[in-house]
Motif scaffolding. Structure first.
Motif, PDB file in Angstrom:
ATOM      1  N   VAL A 255      74.588  25.784   0.282  1.00 55.02           N
ATOM      2  CA  VAL A 255      74.538  25.924   1.736  1.00 55.02           C
ATOM      3  C   VAL A 255      75.686  26.826   2.164  1.00 55.02           C
ATOM      4  CG1 VAL A 255      74.593  24.745   3.958  1.00 55.02           C
ATOM      5  CG2 VAL A 255      73.578  23.608   1.978  1.00 55.02           C
ATOM      6  N   ASN A 256      75.355  27.835   2.963  1.00 60.18           N
ATOM      7  CA  ASN A 256      76.369  28.773   3.436  1.00 60.18           C
ATOM      8  C   ASN A 256      76.260  28.900   4.957  1.00 60.18           C
ATOM      9  OD1 ASN A 256      78.343  30.756   3.529  1.00 60.18           O
ATOM     10  ND2 ASN A 256      76.896  32.418   3.146  1.00 60.18           N
ATOM     11  N   PRO A 257      77.335  28.573   5.744  1.00 60.67           N
ATOM     12  CA  PRO A 257      78.601  28.053   5.218  1.00 60.67           C
ATOM     13  C   PRO A 257      78.417  26.637   4.669  1.00 60.67           C
ATOM     14  CG  PRO A 257      78.545  27.867   7.608  1.00 60.67           C
ATOM     15  CD  PRO A 257      77.300  28.601   7.235  1.00 60.67           C
ATOM     16  N   ASP A 258      79.456  26.098   4.108  1.00 56.41           N
ATOM     17  CA  ASP A 258      79.337  24.763   3.529  1.00 56.41           C
ATOM     18  C   ASP A 258      79.055  23.749   4.626  1.00 56.41           C
ATOM     19  OD1 ASP A 258      81.981  23.411   4.400  1.00 56.41           O
ATOM     20  OD2 ASP A 258      82.653  25.325   3.524  1.00 56.41           O
ATOM     21  N   GLU A 259      78.571  22.600   4.211  1.00 55.30           N
ATOM     22  CA  GLU A 259      78.106  21.565   5.145  1.00 55.30           C
ATOM     23  C   GLU A 259      79.109  21.262   6.258  1.00 55.30           C
ATOM     24  OE1 GLU A 259      76.268  18.382   7.025  1.00 55.30           O
ATOM     25  OE2 GLU A 259      75.346  19.745   5.602  1.00 55.30           O
ATOM     26  N   ALA A 260      80.370  21.201   5.938  1.00 57.37           N
ATOM     27  CA  ALA A 260      81.388  20.812   6.923  1.00 57.37           C
ATOM     28  C   ALA A 260      81.568  21.859   8.018  1.00 57.37           C
ATOM     29  CB  ALA A 260      82.719  20.549   6.227  1.00 57.37           C
ATOM     30  N   ASN A 261      81.186  23.112   7.750  1.00 61.96           N
ATOM     31  CA  ASN A 261      81.439  24.188   8.706  1.00 61.96           C
ATOM     32  C   ASN A 261      80.186  24.690   9.421  1.00 61.96           C
ATOM     33  OD1 ASN A 261      84.258  24.303   8.101  1.00 61.96           O
ATOM     34  ND2 ASN A 261      83.753  25.394   6.206  1.00 61.96           N
ATOM     35  N   ILE A 262      79.072  24.008   9.251  1.00 59.67           N
ATOM     36  CA  ILE A 262      77.849  24.444   9.930  1.00 59.67           C
ATOM     37  C   ILE A 262      78.020  24.272  11.437  1.00 59.67           C
ATOM     38  CG2 ILE A 262      75.408  23.902  10.294  1.00 59.67           C
ATOM     39  CD1 ILE A 262      75.206  23.130   7.387  1.00 59.67           C
ATOM     40  N   SER A 263      77.680  25.307  12.194  1.00 68.17           N
ATOM     41  CA  SER A 263      77.751  25.231  13.649  1.00 68.17           C
ATOM     42  C   SER A 263      76.395  25.559  14.252  1.00 68.17           C
ATOM     43  CB  SER A 263      78.823  26.169  14.181  1.00 68.17           C
ATOM     44  OG  SER A 263      78.567  27.507  13.757  1.00 68.17           O
ATOM     45  N   ASP A 264      76.051  26.849  14.326  1.00 71.04           N
ATOM     46  CA  ASP A 264      74.803  27.232  14.963  1.00 71.04           C
ATOM     47  C   ASP A 264      73.826  27.911  14.004  1.00 71.04           C
ATOM     48  OD1 ASP A 264      76.230  29.506  14.573  1.00 71.04           O
ATOM     49  OD2 ASP A 264      75.955  30.306  16.590  1.00 71.04           O
ATOM     50  N   LYS A 265      74.168  28.015  12.731  1.00 69.25           N
ATOM     51  CA  LYS A 265      73.251  28.598  11.755  1.00 69.25           C
ATOM     52  C   LYS A 265      73.732  28.262  10.350  1.00 69.25           C
ATOM     53  CE  LYS A 265      75.579  33.095  11.982  1.00 69.25           C
ATOM     54  NZ  LYS A 265      75.400  34.529  12.264  1.00 69.25           N
ATOM     55  N   PHE A 266      72.795  28.296   9.407  1.00 67.51           N
ATOM     56  CA  PHE A 266      73.145  28.086   8.003  1.00 67.51           C
ATOM     57  C   PHE A 266      72.068  28.708   7.126  1.00 67.51           C
ATOM     58  CE2 PHE A 266      70.963  24.237   9.484  1.00 67.51           C
ATOM     59  CZ  PHE A 266      69.937  24.100   8.559  1.00 67.51           C
ATOM     60  N   THR A 267      72.411  28.934   5.853  1.00 65.51           N
ATOM     61  CA  THR A 267      71.493  29.506   4.870  1.00 65.51           C
ATOM     62  C   THR A 267      71.463  28.611   3.640  1.00 65.51           C
ATOM     63  OG1 THR A 267      71.935  31.767   5.607  1.00 65.51           O
ATOM     64  CG2 THR A 267      70.962  31.495   3.418  1.00 65.51           C
ATOM     65  N   ILE A 268      70.243  28.303   3.172  1.00 69.14           N
ATOM     66  CA  ILE A 268      70.058  27.490   1.973  1.00 69.14           C
ATOM     67  C   ILE A 268      69.507  28.392   0.873  1.00 69.14           C
ATOM     68  CG2 ILE A 268      68.828  25.521   0.962  1.00 69.14           C
ATOM     69  CD1 ILE A 268      68.614  24.373   3.793  1.00 69.14           C
ATOM     70  N   SER A 269      70.100  28.314  -0.317  1.00 65.62           N
ATOM     71  CA  SER A 269      69.633  29.114  -1.449  1.00 65.62           C
ATOM     72  C   SER A 269      69.791  28.307  -2.738  1.00 65.62           C
ATOM     73  CB  SER A 269      70.393  30.440  -1.536  1.00 65.62           C
ATOM     74  OG  SER A 269      71.787  30.205  -1.664  1.00 65.62           O
ATOM     75  N   ASN A 270      69.364  28.902  -3.861  1.00 64.68           N
ATOM     76  CA  ASN A 270      69.488  28.284  -5.185  1.00 64.68           C
ATOM     77  C   ASN A 270      68.800  26.915  -5.266  1.00 64.68           C
ATOM     78  OD1 ASN A 270      71.039  30.455  -6.211  1.00 64.68           O
ATOM     79  ND2 ASN A 270      72.886  29.583  -5.261  1.00 64.68           N
ATOM     80  N   LEU A 271      67.589  26.817  -4.685  1.00 60.51           N
ATOM     81  CA  LEU A 271      66.821  25.583  -4.824  1.00 60.51           C
ATOM     82  C   LEU A 271      66.455  25.382  -6.291  1.00 60.51           C
ATOM     83  CD1 LEU A 271      64.555  25.949  -1.689  1.00 60.51           C
ATOM     84  CD2 LEU A 271      66.244  24.150  -2.062  1.00 60.51           C
ATOM     85  N   PRO A 272      66.457  24.142  -6.783  1.00 63.29           N
ATOM     86  CA  PRO A 272      66.272  23.893  -8.221  1.00 63.29           C
ATOM     87  C   PRO A 272      64.944  24.401  -8.782  1.00 63.29           C
ATOM     88  CG  PRO A 272      67.124  21.944  -7.128  1.00 63.29           C
ATOM     89  CD  PRO A 272      66.751  22.902  -6.046  1.00 63.29           C
ATOM     90  N   LYS A 273      63.853  24.315  -7.999  1.00 63.56           N
ATOM     91  CA  LYS A 273      62.536  24.688  -8.513  1.00 63.56           C
ATOM     92  C   LYS A 273      61.889  25.701  -7.574  1.00 63.56           C
ATOM     93  CE  LYS A 273      61.870  19.980 -10.322  1.00 63.56           C
ATOM     94  NZ  LYS A 273      61.031  18.754 -10.242  1.00 63.56           N
ATOM     95  N   GLU A 274      61.238  26.693  -8.149  1.00 63.18           N
ATOM     96  CA  GLU A 274      60.624  27.721  -7.313  1.00 63.18           C
ATOM     97  C   GLU A 274      59.183  27.398  -6.931  1.00 63.18           C
ATOM     98  OE1 GLU A 274      58.932  30.996 -10.491  1.00 63.18           O
ATOM     99  OE2 GLU A 274      61.036  31.146  -9.875  1.00 63.18           O
ATOM    100  N   ASN A 275      58.584  26.381  -7.548  1.00 65.83           N
ATOM    101  CA  ASN A 275      57.195  26.034  -7.235  1.00 65.83           C
ATOM    102  C   ASN A 275      57.074  24.600  -6.708  1.00 65.83           C
ATOM    103  OD1 ASN A 275      57.813  24.737  -9.583  1.00 65.83           O
ATOM    104  ND2 ASN A 275      55.932  25.297 -10.677  1.00 65.83           N
TER     105      ASN A 275
END
Length: 761
Positions: A255-275
């Protein structure tokens, strides 16, 4: 030969001729036949196809059934029936939906009804009429409304078999790979919050290097620590529902930014499975509490990117997005605040052969035991009706059984919604009396309800076992939440739920009942048995989108206009569905995907001019508000109002309304369905549209039954024989054959006798 002997023989032959003529003059009546299409048995079925191959779990299946009677022996006759049992991949969503069967001249030759039997098997049943004297009937039933996806399906390709004919359809839980929705709730401190759900990779396809970007609008603030991601899967037993383990959020993603710094937007990447199908959950706090009650719309957007890594032209990037919105305090209404009165039609049948029973008497009560009406007696069709009932729960109690039948004293419950003037249809049966007390039989009636709301639940299946643990049969609740089992011998039985309604947990309650004269009234039927179900908290319904159209009269914008036919198209002009406004002027179309659409009127009701204006609307992804499109029709100059019978003194006053006003509070207890003296009881409009299955003749595919015979109220006038086109209210007769050949033989014998007598005179 002696004269006396000759005279005796002449007299004998003459008498024989008279006897032959007498018998020949009688019509030979044949018993109505039922041609059933089931697994491996085609009956009248000659072909089957599923139009449009891709369906969501909430979609209406477009099913075509081809049939022919050319090779029947004997010929197809009036009263014959054709029952098509549907496989488990298909289910009837609208039991009681009826439509006409017509020949290539447009003449009605039968009526069809959709239904579900006591074992939960969905079926289409046609009762033929006006077919005597012709042997080459064939055609198609094209059913576009009322049949949906059943329980026994898989995501992807499904083989569907009806009789021994196969076709296939592809089931997807959604055409969208991504969707989003929000729900307004309260936290532990009473603050208004929104719980957002993003459904990611709904169809479990491959999304390599997937990134999820969420942007939160400034009318909300992110609640720290609320972000969690879960592996999800679609339910195979409850179409349209998915589940996930709320106690097992996944880890390992970024999670970017990390969970503690989320304000008005965030990005999730590197999910364990693609399907993998994932559910992303997070919460936001509403900044202005006043926005929860003033209709303010809260809307957030999620975007998705994915593709293969690479340099130069070796990499690909794909994009998609899903917006979700939710509003608070958006209740709306119209009219003067008075609930609409409704009615009920009760049909009493024999438990042995489903024949109608005349002379059964009933009392009608409100749920609290208040008597509403008594001495209500079924007519020759086994029916009685009561109209002008206020919103609420009611029940019938049989007070006198027809001659030769045991009384069934179980409550027969039903509900008047107060939302429309539909007629609620209930069916009850009596067991025949026997000569010996020990042979008397009884029945069981159960009701399935939501534990919290007490709403009736359809689709619950129960197994009934005798005292030795042997299975006697199963009971499935209908769309009123009611299920029956008849012709049970005296003894003790247990009833246990084996299949819960979609979205509910299986009940662990086992009821024990006794069939015998141990009841206070001496009857053999136990009282109504109620089962309660709790919603399955692990199942979440994936809301499909739907739209309502309300057709009104230009001179009275609060009056709904029935019988208007509308077609729905995408903005690109692709046909979606055709429907006809019900008795309240309403059309509802569900299973829609986000996008731009328009309605256009294709057939106006009697007495109204057609309105060719296109009515555009948009469905947004994640939009939770119900859209209602208003359409207006003008009356024709020569019309007194929508095809209704009119008052010659004032063409704008409907004669039916006058009748209803004069008979206010007087229930129709004679069972004729006239509801206060209106003998026609269809607003004078002979073309009440069924809003459902279209019957297409192969030789005239352009002619169908749209515009004919509406039974959207769910009335089954005679189970298995819906004679909605039978204007004299009589049941169709069984097939008959004339004794023409026998008549000719008798006539020849008589003429020969006369000739012989004159010759020897």
């Amino acid at each position: 030969m002696g004269k006396k002997l000759r005279n005796f023989l002449v007299a004998f032959v003459a008498a024989l001729g008279l006897v032959v003529l007498a018998f020949a003059s009688q019509t030979t009546t044949t018993k109505a036949a039922d041609y059933t299409t089931s697994a491996g048995n085609n009956g009248l079925l000659t072909g089957m196809s599923i139009q449009q191959k891709n369906y969501g779990t909430a979609s209406n299946i477009n099913l075509t059934l081809d049939w022919s009677s050319k090779d029947l022996q004997p010929d197809l006759a009036n009263g014959d029936t054709w029952t098509v049992e549907l496989p488990e991949q298909l289910k009837v969503k609208k039991p009681g939906e009826t439509f006409k069967v017509v020949d290539d001249n447009g003449d009605v030759i039968g009526n069809a009804v959709l239904g579900v039997d006591d074992n939960g098997v969905s079926y289409v049943k046609v009762t033929f009429d006006n077919v005597d004297g012709k042997t080459d009937y064939e055609g198609s039933l094209n059913i576009t409304d009322g049949i949906g996806v059943g329980k026994n399906y898989v995501i992807g390709n499904n083989d569907v078999q009806i009789g021994d004919i196969h076709d296939n359809m592809t089931i997807t839980d959604s055409d969208d790979d991504f969707s989003k929705r929000g729900v307004i709730e309260k936290d532990a401190d009473g603050n208004s919050i929104i719980t957002w759900s993003i459904l990611v990779n709904r169809n479990s396809t491959s999304f390599p290097n997937l990134q999820i970007k969420e942007i939160i609008n400034d009318d909300q603030t992110y609640i720290p620590g609320s972000l969690n991601i879960y592996e999800a899967k679609w339910s195979t037993s409850s179409p349209g529902f998915y589940n996930y383990d709320k106690n097992k959020p996944i880890s390992g993603y970024t999670v970017n930014p990390d969970e503690a710094n989320i304000s008005d937007k965030f990005t999730i990447s590197n999910l364990p499975k693609e399907n993998q199908f994932y559910v992303v959950k997070f919460q936001t706090k509403i900044v202005d509490e006043g926005n929860t009650t003033n209709g303010h719309k809260f809307k957030n957007n999620a975007s998705f990117t994915w593709g293969t890594n690479g340099s130069g032209t070796g990499g690909t990037t794909n994009q998609d997005n899903a917006s979700g919105s939710v509003s608070g305090g958006t209740n709306s209404g119209n009219g003067n605040g008075v609930d609409i009165k409704g009615g009920v039609l009760l049909t009493k049948l024999s438990a042995d052969d489903d024949s109608p029973l005349k002379g059964a008497e009933f009392s009608l009560y409100k749920e609290d035991g208040t008597l509403v009406a008594k001495n209500l007696t079924t007519d020759e069709k086994g029916q009685l009706s009561v109209d002008k009932l206020d919103k609420g729960n009611y029940y019938f109690i049989e007070t006198k059984s027809p001659d030769g039948y045991e009384i069934n004293t179980a409550k027969i419950p039903f509900t008047i919604s107060g939302k429309n003037s539909e007629i609620v249809s209930v069916i009850t049966k009596d067991e025949p009396s026997t000569e010996t007390h020990e042979d008397e039989e009884g029945s069981i009636i159960i009701m399935k309800v939501d534990k919290d709301t007490q709403y009736r639940l359809a689709g619950a299946k129960f197994i009934v076992k005798d005292s030795d643990g042997n299975e006697v049969g199963t009971i499935t609740t209908d769309n009123l939440g009611i299920g029956h089992m008849y012709n049970l011998k005296q003894g003790t039985y247990t009833i246990q739920e084996i299949d819960a309604p979609a979205g509910y947990e299986l009940s662990d309650t086992i009821h024990t009942v006794t069939i015998g004269d141990n009841n206070e009234d001496g009857s053999f039927t136990p009282d109504l048995i109620t089962f309660e179900n709790t919603k399955d908290e692990d199942l979440v319904f994936d809301d499909s989108y739907f739209v309502k159209l309300h057709k009104v009269d230009e001179k009275d914008m609060s009056t709904g206009v029935p019988g208007a036919e509308y077609s729905l198209y995408t903005a690109a002009g692709e046909f979606v569905e055709k429907k006809v406004t019900d008795e309240n002027g309403m059309i509802t179309i569900d299973g829609l995907k986000p996008g731009d659409y328009y309605f256009v009127e294709t057939s106006a009701p009697n007495g109204y001019e057609i309105n060719k204006d296109k009515l555009y609307f948009t469905i947004e992804s994640g939009e939770q508000d119900i859209q209602t499109i208003q359409a207006v029709d003008s009356r024709t100059e020569e019309s007194g109002g929508g095809g209704n019978t009119t008052d010659p003194e004032d063409p704008d006053i409907d004669e039916k309304d006058d009748n209803e006003e004069d008979n206010e509070g007087n229930p129709d207890v004679d069972g004729n369905g006239d509801n206060g003296g209106n003998e026609d009881n269809n607003n004078g409009n002979e073309d009440n549209n069924n809003g459902g299955g279209i019957i297409v003749d192969p030789n005239h595919p352009g002619s169908n039954n749209n515009g004919n015979n509406n039974n959207n109220g769910g009335i089954i006038t005679y189970p298995g024989n819906n004679n909605s086109t039978n204007t004299n209210n009589t049941l169709p007769q069984t097939g008959s054959k004339s004794g023409l050949a026998t008549s000719l033989i008798g006539l020849v014998v008589l003429l020969g006798t006369v000739y012989f007598k004159r010759r020897h005179a």
